[in-house]
Design a protein around this motif. Structure first.
Motif, mmCIF file in Angstrom:
data_model
loop_
_atom_site.group_PDB
_atom_site.id
_atom_site.type_symbol
_atom_site.label_atom_id
_atom_site.label_comp_id
_atom_site.label_asym_id
_atom_site.label_seq_id
_atom_site.Cartn_x
_atom_site.Cartn_y
_atom_site.Cartn_z
ATOM 1 N N ILE A 46 42.829 63.476 19.197
ATOM 2 C CA ILE A 46 41.949 64.231 20.094
ATOM 3 C C ILE A 46 40.523 63.697 19.981
ATOM 4 N N THR A 47 40.088 63.450 18.755
ATOM 5 C CA THR A 47 38.736 62.947 18.530
ATOM 6 C C THR A 47 38.537 61.589 19.199
ATOM 7 N N ILE A 48 39.514 60.709 19.082
ATOM 8 C CA ILE A 48 39.408 59.380 19.695
ATOM 9 C C ILE A 48 39.436 59.484 21.219
ATOM 10 N N GLY A 49 40.296 60.333 21.749
ATOM 11 C CA GLY A 49 40.451 60.434 23.193
ATOM 12 C C GLY A 49 39.325 61.156 23.911
ATOM 13 N N PHE A 50 38.627 62.060 23.202
ATOM 14 C CA PHE A 50 37.612 62.877 23.857
ATOM 15 C C PHE A 50 36.223 62.746 23.233
ATOM 16 N N GLY A 51 36.130 62.098 22.078
ATOM 17 C CA GLY A 51 34.830 61.863 21.457
ATOM 18 C C GLY A 51 34.175 60.635 22.068
ATOM 19 N N LEU A 52 32.888 60.501 21.851
ATOM 20 C CA LEU A 52 32.165 59.362 22.405
ATOM 21 C C LEU A 52 32.183 58.207 21.410
ATOM 22 N N ILE A 53 32.700 57.083 21.845
ATOM 23 C CA ILE A 53 32.716 55.864 21.043
ATOM 24 C C ILE A 53 31.805 54.871 21.750
ATOM 25 N N PRO A 54 30.647 54.550 21.159
ATOM 26 C CA PRO A 54 29.685 53.698 21.851
ATOM 27 C C PRO A 54 30.256 52.385 22.381
ATOM 28 N N SER A 55 31.056 51.692 21.594
ATOM 29 C CA SER A 55 31.597 50.413 22.053
ATOM 30 C C SER A 55 32.542 50.575 23.244
ATOM 31 N N VAL A 56 33.199 51.723 23.345
ATOM 32 C CA VAL A 56 34.068 52.002 24.495
ATOM 33 C C VAL A 56 33.209 52.376 25.700
ATOM 34 N N LEU A 57 32.165 53.159 25.476
ATOM 35 C CA LEU A 57 31.272 53.551 26.561
ATOM 36 C C LEU A 57 30.673 52.334 27.251
ATOM 37 N N TRP A 58 30.282 51.341 26.472
ATOM 38 C CA TRP A 58 29.652 50.139 27.033
ATOM 39 C C TRP A 58 30.664 49.080 27.448
ATOM 40 N N GLY A 59 31.938 49.344 27.273
ATOM 41 C CA GLY A 59 32.964 48.397 27.713
ATOM 42 C C GLY A 59 33.229 47.261 26.751
ATOM 43 N N ASN A 60 32.724 47.351 25.528
ATOM 44 C CA ASN A 60 32.935 46.304 24.529
ATOM 45 C C ASN A 60 34.229 46.492 23.759
ATOM 46 N N ASN A 61 34.869 47.624 23.952
ATOM 47 C CA ASN A 61 36.070 47.972 23.212
ATOM 48 C C ASN A 61 36.889 48.903 24.094
ATOM 49 N N TYR A 62 38.153 49.067 23.768
ATOM 50 C CA TYR A 62 39.028 49.925 24.557
ATOM 51 C C TYR A 62 39.860 50.800 23.637
ATOM 52 N N ILE A 63 40.226 51.967 24.140
ATOM 53 C CA ILE A 63 41.104 52.864 23.402
ATOM 54 C C ILE A 63 42.535 52.457 23.697
ATOM 55 N N ASP A 64 43.356 52.448 22.667
ATOM 56 C CA ASP A 64 44.777 52.116 22.815
ATOM 57 C C ASP A 64 45.372 52.940 23.942
#
Length: 143
Positions: A46-64
């Motif tokens: 839940i934390t990964i799917g709904f929390g803010l991850i800076p690298s995902v926000l900027w498109g530098n990383n992706y959630i599985d």
């Protein structure tokens, strides 16, 4: 550590802090029913799917893709309602309870809710800008 239980400028007796109470209720419900409950550990999915991850926000990383998640830009709001544990949630809600009613009274309900949301978004953006490549999840109502 001092724990505030009240403030010296209490609100008017006829003022009902509906927004503050509503925000506290939303945070508690999200924690109890979606993050694992009082005695369980916080669900990291839940934390990964709904929390803010800076690298995902900027498109530098992706959630599985096997993890249910929302669009990265929506996590600028959803992260505010997640917490890292019971004490994290309780301490944030205590501060909101003590000081939120005064701010709600001073600003008015609509402006207070807007202030709460925009303050949280601004805090998240500042954190995400400072740590653009971070893979750590931002969560909580502290912003």
């Amino acid at each position: 550590m001092a724990i505030p239980i009240a403030d010296e400028n209490p609100t008017h007796k006829n003022h009902k802090s509906y927004i503050t109470i509503g925000l506290i209720a939303i945070n508690v419900v999200v924690y109890l029913f979606f993050q694992g409950g009082i005695f369980a550990e916080v669900d990291p999915i839940i934390t990964i799917g709904f929390g803010l991850i800076p690298s995902v926000l900027w498109g530098n990383n992706y959630i599985d893709e096997t993890i249910f998640s929302i669009a990265a830009d929506l996590t600028l709001i959803s992260y505010m309602f997640l917490h890292g544990g019971l004490m994290h949630m309780v301490s944030n809600m205590l501060i909101l309870w003590v000081f939120g009613d005064n701010i709600e009274l001073a600003l008015g309900r609509a402006q207070y809710l807007l202030f709460y949301i925009l303050g949280g978004v601004a805090a998240a953006l500042l954190q995400a800008i400072m740590l653009m490549d971070s893979e750590l999840t931002l969560e909580g109502a502290s912003g």
